[in-house]
Scaffold this motif. Structure first.
Motif, PDB file in Angstrom:
ATOM      1  N   VAL A 193       1.066  -1.173   0.110  1.00  0.00           N
ATOM      2  CA  VAL A 193       0.039  -0.031   0.004  1.00  0.00           C
ATOM      3  C   VAL A 193       0.740   0.964   0.034  1.00  0.00           C
ATOM      4  O   VAL A 193       1.749   1.212   0.720  1.00  0.00           O
ATOM      5  CB  VAL A 193      -0.947   0.116   1.218  1.00  0.00           C
ATOM      6  N   VAL A 195       1.262   4.928   0.883  1.00  0.00           N
ATOM      7  CA  VAL A 195       0.393   6.139   2.002  1.00  0.00           C
ATOM      8  C   VAL A 195       1.226   7.304   1.838  1.00  0.00           C
ATOM      9  O   VAL A 195       2.283   7.476   2.128  1.00  0.00           O
ATOM     10  CB  VAL A 195       0.930   5.446   3.234  1.00  0.00           C
ATOM     11  N   ALA A 227      -3.383   4.800   0.073  1.00  0.00           N
ATOM     12  CA  ALA A 227      -4.112   5.281   1.428  1.00  0.00           C
ATOM     13  C   ALA A 227      -3.868   6.679   1.557  1.00  0.00           C
ATOM     14  O   ALA A 227      -2.625   7.001   1.957  1.00  0.00           O
ATOM     15  CB  ALA A 227      -3.661   4.304   2.695  1.00  0.00           C
ATOM     16  N   SER A 229      -2.896  10.330   3.546  1.00  0.00           N
ATOM     17  CA  SER A 229      -2.435  10.137   4.687  1.00  0.00           C
ATOM     18  C   SER A 229      -1.878  11.848   4.887  1.00  0.00           C
ATOM     19  O   SER A 229      -1.216  12.428   4.022  1.00  0.00           O
ATOM     20  CB  SER A 229      -1.402   9.685   5.302  1.00  0.00           C
ATOM     21  N   LEU A 243      -5.924   2.144   8.402  1.00  0.00           N
ATOM     22  CA  LEU A 243      -5.650   1.352   7.260  1.00  0.00           C
ATOM     23  C   LEU A 243      -5.469  -0.206   7.795  1.00  0.00           C
ATOM     24  O   LEU A 243      -6.116  -1.122   6.938  1.00  0.00           O
ATOM     25  CB  LEU A 243      -4.335   1.613   6.600  1.00  0.00           C
ATOM     26  N   HIS A 248      -8.706  -3.865   3.649  1.00  0.00           N
ATOM     27  CA  HIS A 248      -7.522  -4.021   2.686  1.00  0.00           C
ATOM     28  C   HIS A 248      -6.402  -4.701   3.378  1.00  0.00           C
ATOM     29  O   HIS A 248      -5.854  -4.181   3.871  1.00  0.00           O
ATOM     30  CB  HIS A 248      -7.490  -2.481   2.064  1.00  0.00           C
TER      31      HIS A 248
END
Lengths: 342, 342
Positions: A193, A195, A227, A229, A243, A248
């Motif tokens: 992921v 971020v 994601a 942030s 998260l 996910h």
DNA sequence: TTGAAAGCGCTACCAC
DNA sequence: GTGGTAGCGCTTTCAA
């Protein structure tokens, strides 16, 4: 407002009176003009020194339309909560200040918060700096672009944007993002992921690099996942916590900055999971803190000191009228323990 | 010097011409004077905005003898190699800048290097700041003392010195030094070395606290021992390496700052010894880095943010004419792994 | 080589 | 309420 306590009200005309010459001669003498007689110059210099006289820079700036000052601006359009005390800014600013003061210029720091209508014009009109350094384009690409056409001595730390005509210094963010993601892939991670806040060009570019790496991978990888942030410590911490709590699945985090990464580590650990055991983490910047997190942070290094030096060098060349091109500083993956892979 | 590219050459008289009034009215209108008619004020404000006009601060400063600017000075008499990019300065400066800009003032940073003849006078005479913040007295106690009598708006981060009459903010350094040493004693360490440069009052006071703790101890303790160290990363590293290589036995280091402590840890580890197994380490400051060293650093916490807030608060009260006293911010031992004792 | 004078852009005092 | 005017401290042109 109480009356100003001014210890030194000595001015040039006072020196002139003592030396028995006219102000203009003092001015020339102190400026080291070859016109003035050497003996007179020495005498004036002596008097000035013993009186503790120094030219008044406001008067000088007004007359010269030049302030011997560089403004460092930090636009926080994407992130108004982010404090000036953010380690990245502060580290960058420290190096910039070192370089600027070394050249005999003053440093003026300005934090730009929304609403930022005409902030650049105002900054220039008001402070009359001899040059401007902007740390991070934030959401201000257009404003900077417009100003750069009229005001030459302007250098920006940030990402290269398509059709941008102003002078930037920064690492190759796409490349850096790719390096980070490829490293995680090489370590066998499959649910990576990203971020960060892609509203700022730098981070968007890093995200693009990350995407490219994932999409070019031959393995069976989960789709790129962003994601969002905030860049503050607390914001990043909260973002990563939710998260993890979300649906996910993930086994790695590719963070847009070291601050996000450091707080991701904290969030992961606090959730009872381990780094890199459960979730690997890679940062970006290699700020001083990165080497000291627990576990130490694998990150994409940008040499901030060299970046600062480059910015100041380009800026002064622009002050001298040169039309310098943008510069890219090298990017390098620094592998430490947080990515769990040698 | 090439001709200056100035994007905004609009001045007050231009606005006056457009508005069909005199400059003085524009000045009053823009300053929000109650004298000027509300309709006129609005009209002028509108014109100014649409022209992107902002007052020229050099002219304003010259006229007002007030610059809406705070100078932050960092004297490095004891340590000219120490860069502005030192994490402690930079962290402190970031917080100061946050507080100052929030009050609508500009921030000017100045690094003061030896020879520093009359640097304070010159700083004031040249920049005409409305206030001065000095980070660390360094070796400049006398200069500051002399200036503080003439120039009120001056606040210093540092140690309280006997018969000092200027306004300081800082932690109780003697107490802090004692806390650190007592903790090491309580952990059973007996050969504790203080590492730091006692030329700066803050560090001298910390050293005194350390001595006091050792001398009051009932156990059979080695005499206090001072190992001088530069404050740079490399300097501290080298100092600790040669300390270890030397003939003075030790089982703990009481460091004057976290930077010294962090580099001590590195030096010890690189020598093949362990922290805290062979040598325990305690720092001072609790900068951001301290929580992230390996092992995490036991340190005497000074709340830098609160310190910065206090300094700025006192400074603005002084600008308003108040004769504020010095302030002491709380000190607290933060126990982490580097001291090897819960 | 030096002096005289103008003026950088602004604010504040004094008239009206 | 508004206009005129002086002057903050400096540099620089022009004269001498």
């Amino acid at each position: 407002m109480p009356k100003k306590s001014t210890p030194s009200n000595i001015k040039m005309s006072d020196i002139a009176k003592i030396a028995g010459v006219h102000t203009s001669t003092v001015s020339r003498a102190l400026a080291g003009s070859p016109l003035v007689d050497e003996a007179v110059r020495k005498k004036i210099a002596g008097i000035a020194r013993s009186c503790g006289y120094v030219v008044n820079s406001a008067a000088r700036s007004l007359r010269l339309r030049r302030s011997q000052t560089i403004s460092v601006a930090i636009p926080l359009g994407h992130e108004s909560q982010q404090p000036l005390s953010d380690p990245f800014f502060v580290e960058m600013f420290g190096y910039l200040a070192d370089e600027i003061t070394q050249r005999g210029y003053g440093v003026h720091l300005q934090k730009i918060l929304p609403p930022m209508d005409r902030w650049l014009e105002n900054l220039i009109a008001s402070n009359q700096p001899d040059g401007i350094l902007i740390i991070g384009q934030s959401t201000e690409h257009k404003a900077i672009e417009a100003m750069a056409k009229k005001f030459l001595p302007l250098v920006v730390w940030g990402g290269q944007v398509a059709r941008q005509s102003y002078c930037t210094v920064g690492s190759d963010n796409i490349e850096g993002g790719r390096l980070a993601a490829e490293h995680l892939l090489a370590c066998g991670r499959q649910k990576i992921v990203f971020v960060g806040d892609t509203n700022a060009p730098e981070f968007l570019l890093r995200y693009k690099g990350y995407r490219a790496a994932l999409e070019h991978s031959s393995h069976d990888i989960e789709k790129p996942y962003l994601a969002s942030s905030h860049l503050t410590a607390d914001g990043a911490y909260a973002a990563v916590k939710s998260l993890i709590a979300g649906k996910h699945a993930l086994d790695a985090i590719c963070a847009a900055t070291d601050i996000i990464a450091a707080n991701a580590i904290r969030a992961i650990t606090d959730t009872g999971k381990t780094v890199p055991g459960d979730i690997a983490v890679v940062g970006y910047d290699d700020i001083a803190l990165a080497a000291h997190t627990n576990p130490p942070l694998t990150t994409v290094r940008q040499d901030i000191q060299q970046g600062a030096r480059t910015m100041v060098d380009l800026l002064f060349r622009r002050i001298d009228g040169e039309k310098t091109p943008s510069a890219i500083i090298p990017t390098q993956l620094v592998i430490r323990a947080s990515s769990g892979c040698p």
